[in-house]
Scaffold this motif. Structure first.
Motif, mmCIF file in Angstrom:
data_model
loop_
_atom_site.group_PDB
_atom_site.id
_atom_site.type_symbol
_atom_site.label_atom_id
_atom_site.label_comp_id
_atom_site.label_asym_id
_atom_site.label_seq_id
_atom_site.Cartn_x
_atom_site.Cartn_y
_atom_site.Cartn_z
ATOM 1 N N PHE A 1 0.833 -1.205 0.000
ATOM 2 C CA PHE A 1 0.000 0.000 0.000
ATOM 3 C C PHE A 1 0.870 1.259 0.000
ATOM 4 O O PHE A 1 0.582 2.229 -0.704
ATOM 5 C CB PHE A 1 -0.996 0.007 1.163
ATOM 6 N N GLY B 1 -6.537 10.183 4.160
ATOM 7 C CA GLY B 1 -6.332 9.134 3.165
ATOM 8 C C GLY B 1 -7.568 8.659 2.436
ATOM 9 O O GLY B 1 -7.496 7.742 1.637
ATOM 10 N N SER B 2 -8.732 9.229 2.763
ATOM 11 C CA SER B 2 -9.998 8.769 2.169
ATOM 12 C C SER B 2 -10.311 7.315 2.507
ATOM 13 O O SER B 2 -10.981 6.621 1.737
ATOM 14 C CB SER B 2 -10.018 8.960 0.637
ATOM 15 N N GLU C 1 -13.082 -4.918 -2.429
ATOM 16 C CA GLU C 1 -12.974 -3.535 -1.923
ATOM 17 C C GLU C 1 -13.874 -2.594 -2.714
ATOM 18 O O GLU C 1 -14.035 -2.743 -3.919
ATOM 19 C CB GLU C 1 -11.526 -3.041 -2.039
HETATM 20 C C1 AVI Z 1 -6.804 2.930 1.974
HETATM 21 N N1 AVI Z 1 -7.680 3.288 0.871
HETATM 22 C C2 AVI Z 1 -8.137 4.667 0.970
HETATM 23 C C3 AVI Z 1 -7.156 2.956 -0.473
HETATM 24 C C4 AVI Z 1 -8.172 3.387 -1.556
HETATM 25 O O1 AVI Z 1 -7.810 4.225 -2.380
HETATM 26 O O2 AVI Z 1 -9.305 2.904 -1.517
HETATM 27 C C5 AVI Z 1 -6.832 1.486 -0.603
HETATM 28 C C6 AVI Z 1 -6.414 1.117 -1.984
HETATM 29 N N2 AVI Z 1 -6.842 0.090 -2.643
HETATM 30 C C7 AVI Z 1 -6.275 0.037 -3.818
HETATM 31 N N3 AVI Z 1 -5.492 1.086 -3.942
HETATM 32 C C8 AVI Z 1 -5.533 1.785 -2.792
#
Ligand code: AVI
Length: 329
Positions: A50, A165-166, A284
């Motif tokens: 990340f 960070g949203s 996600e």
């Molecule tokens: C932690 N979060 C805000 C990231 C997002 O942009 O949703 C996690 C992420 N997933 C893929 N890229 C980044």
């Protein structure tokens, strides 16, 4: 200060037990459509990936939020006022926090709340080096559950919950409202929430952020399966799966899936899970908001948007929320 001491937990006590992971995987893969929770991304490897995502040229979120903090941190700190206890939900790399702390007026304490031990330890160590006078009270906990905040070293004028960070975008609307409501209780009457919110924009730009050319996001997504293999002994063949992130304009969100490249069976403990060719596991959501959308969401949690700061291209916002219906202070 050594954060391992302040957290007071041994390494094996700080990780979800394999039995819990097994149950989460079994349950999620029995759903139709299949679904695994995004917190499974963040083992040590996932947290490191990340951090790499945040440096990819396509991933504008971090760059824009840092540019915003660079320009507005002084004004943000003035809006929060003096003698703030700053509680950060998730501790990340700590860069934005340091930008804020440099401008805060006589902060009372800094309380990073983090579920994975490595980022918590690293961020506290860095912060302690830069702000040796600032009491740091790390809390190893899941910030989506009710928190028992440590007793501050002196009475703060207000508790500000910092959620950059949203990450709020990773919660579906109903869960986001529940989390904001929980935060509202934790901050008290005089408190506030300083929150990073990614804004709606050209879907091409948003989709590129979750499909970087170097393939780091794809590796991050598939690391979820690698983690399950490592920790619960499942036998996902990573080459037989692909990362897919698409923007759903109706829902205003990136929807990330792991796609099975062929028909296959995977062993999850004693169970066999079947996946068809092209079958997906939803892993996600990353929700994007207009300023109006987010104000309406905050309102549902009994919060009002008092200030909004954006970067010069209006890609990303940092917003200060207070209890709705309270006189301005
Ligand atoms: C932690 N979060 C805000 C990231 C997002 O942009 O949703 C996690 C992420 N997933 C893929 N890229 C980044």
């Amino acid at each position: 200060m050594n954060s391992a001491q302040t957290c007071g937990l041994r390494d094996d006590e700080r990780r979800p037990p394999a039995s819990e992971l097994l149950e989460v995987a079994r349950r999620g893969l029995a759903l139709k459509p299949k679904r695994l929770p995004s917190w499974l991304f963040y083992d040590e490897r996932g947290s490191a990936l990340f951090e790499q995502i945040c440096e990819q040229p396509e991933y504008y979120l971090t760059r824009c939020e840092i540019a915003l903090m660079d320009e507005h941190a002084g004004d943000i700190a003035d809006s929060l006022g003096s003698d703030v206890r700053l509680v950060e939900y998730g501790s990340g790399s700590g860069r934005k926090t340091r930008m804020l702390l440099r401008h805060l007026h006589q902060p009372v304490s800094y309380v990073p709340v983090e579920i994975s031990p490595e980022p918590l330890q690293q961020s506290v160590q860095r912060l302690t080096r830069e702000f040796p006078q600032l009491p740091s009270q790390p809390l190893y906990a899941d910030f989506s559950k009710p928190l028992r905040l440590p007793i501050p070293p002196r009475a703060p004028r207000r508790t500000v919950l910092y959620f950059p960070g949203s990450t709020i975008g990773n919660f579906e609307a109903h869960d986001a409202v529940a989390l904001l409501r929980k935060m509202r209780n934790e901050m008290g009457d005089a408190g506030g929430i300083l929150i990073g919110v990614d804004l709606k924009k050209d879907p091409v730009v948003i989709e590129a952020a979750y499909n970087d050319a170097a393939g780091v996001t794809a590796e991050f997504t598939l690391n979820m399966l690698a983690r399950l293999n490592r920790e619960i002994g499942s036998d996902f063949d990573l080459a037989a799966f692909a990362h897919r992130a698409r923007y759903n304009p109706m829902a205003g969100r990136i929807e990330t899936h792991i796609v099975s490249r062929r028909e296959q069976q995977v062993a999850i403990g004693r169970h066999k899970v079947r996946l068809g060719a092209d079958e997906t596991i939803q892993v996600e959501y990353s929700c994007k908001y207009s300023l109006e959308d987010f104000a309406a969401l905050a309102d549902k949690a009994g919060l009002a948007v008092q200030r909004v700061w954006t970067d010069s291209q209006r890609m990303f916002s940092v917003q200060y929320l207070v209890r709705a219906g309270l006189p301005a202070r």
